[in-house]
Design an enzyme around this catalytic site. Structure first.
Site, PDB file in Angstrom:
ATOM      1  N   GLU A  86       0.810  -1.210   0.000  1.00 11.68           N
ATOM      2  CA  GLU A  86       0.000   0.000   0.000  1.00 11.68           C
ATOM      3  C   GLU A  86       0.850   1.270   0.000  1.00 11.68           C
ATOM      4  OE1 GLU A  86      -2.804  -0.385  -0.808  1.00 11.68           O
ATOM      5  OE2 GLU A  86      -3.936  -1.882   0.308  1.00 11.68           O
ATOM      6  N   HIS A 110      -2.511   2.382   8.753  1.00  9.80           N
ATOM      7  CA  HIS A 110      -3.584   1.676   8.041  1.00  9.80           C
ATOM      8  C   HIS A 110      -3.891   0.397   8.791  1.00  9.80           C
ATOM      9  CE1 HIS A 110      -6.003  -0.359   5.161  1.00  9.80           C
ATOM     10  NE2 HIS A 110      -5.037  -1.124   4.678  1.00  9.80           N
ATOM     11  N   TYR A 120     -18.614  11.871  20.707  1.00  6.57           N
ATOM     12  CA  TYR A 120     -17.779  13.033  20.398  1.00  6.57           C
ATOM     13  C   TYR A 120     -16.350  12.677  19.999  1.00  6.57           C
ATOM     14  CZ  TYR A 120     -15.321  12.958  24.909  1.00  6.57           C
ATOM     15  OH  TYR A 120     -14.528  12.613  25.967  1.00  6.57           O
ATOM     16  N   HIS A 130     -12.526  -2.969   3.119  1.00  8.34           N
ATOM     17  CA  HIS A 130     -11.073  -3.073   3.253  1.00  8.34           C
ATOM     18  C   HIS A 130     -10.606  -2.721   4.664  1.00  8.34           C
ATOM     19  CE1 HIS A 130      -6.873  -2.013   1.340  1.00  8.34           C
ATOM     20  NE2 HIS A 130      -6.767  -2.521   2.552  1.00  8.34           N
ATOM     21  N   TYR A 148      -6.533  20.206  23.492  1.00  5.54           N
ATOM     22  CA  TYR A 148      -6.643  19.033  24.374  1.00  5.54           C
ATOM     23  C   TYR A 148      -5.276  18.369  24.513  1.00  5.54           C
ATOM     24  CZ  TYR A 148      -7.960  14.364  25.962  1.00  5.54           C
ATOM     25  OH  TYR A 148      -8.064  13.182  26.649  1.00  5.54           O
TER      26      TYR A 148
END
Length: 219
Positions: free
Chosen positions: A76, A95, A116, A157, A210
């Site tokens: 990939e 991935h 959230y 996938h 955050y």
């Protein structure tokens, strides 16, 4: 060893990906880019994460040419390179074949703001149409559909998560798997309540400050 820290990070987070249940066997892949040199450190094809060593991590240029490493780069690699070319803010890619995210992808569903924490990706997790793994077609589709999101489902996938570091990319992959599970569970019982865009705007703004570093969450 060239890009030693980046290679070590690919090894460490590859093992963490398996231990966290985000993939199995040799599935999934990871990469980090050094923007100064344009060099990408990417996990190799078909080597189990449990035995992966930093020297096994392959270095390529942005055209996919191998600079260093004896193993073949991930199948990939194409969509990793297309993502790095599409967005300069992306420094790392994870991935996964995480089961709940893959379930959504196989249903052909995006993941809405059922919780959230979808904010790790943006206001939702969009879905890219199916293309055969490892093909130029998939690389083009991933670059087209990522937009300014930090996670993207690939139909039938898996999941692609991106970030300003391997830590943030992995965190996005992990949290979106959690949200995918919540969405699956709530859909199994009834109709989940989806947070409105106005609330997600507030969440995304709060996410900017955050933790210890800015998260750079997409919108």
């Amino acid at each position: 060893m060239e890009l030693e820290n980046e290679r070590k990070a690919v090894v460490r987070f590859g093992l963490k990906m398996v231990e966290s249940g985000l993939t199995t066997g040799t599935g999934g892949n990871l990469s980090i880019i050094d923007r100064k040199s344009g060099t990408v450190a990417v996990s190799p094809s078909g080597i189990e994460y449990a035995v992966l060593q930093p020297r096994d991590v392959v270095l390529t240029d942005m055209q996919g040419n191998v600079i260093d490493g004896e193993a073949r780069p991930s199948s990939e690699l194409g969509f990793h390179l297309s993502l790095y070319g599409q967005r300069k803010d992306i420094q790392a890619i994870v991935h996964t074949h995480s089961p709940y995210a893959v379930t959504m992808a196989c249903l052909g569903w995006e993941i809405p703001a059922v919780h959230y924490l979808v904010g790790f990706a943006g206001k939702k997790v969009p879905l890219a149409p199916y293309a055969t793994f490892g093909t130029p077609e998939l690389a083009q589709i991933v670059a087209e559909y990522i937009g300014d999101y930090n996670a993207l489902l690939l139909a039938n996938h898996g999941l692609v998560a991106v970030g300003s570091s391997m830590d943030t990319a992995f965190a996005a992959a992990e949290e979106i798997e959690f949200v995918a599970r919540i969405y699956y569970q709530t859909k199994s019982i009834g109709n989940p309540v989806i947070l409105p865009d106005e609330e997600m705007n507030t969440v995304l703004e709060k996410f900017k400050t955050y933790g210890q570093k800015k998260m750079g969450i997409g919108k």
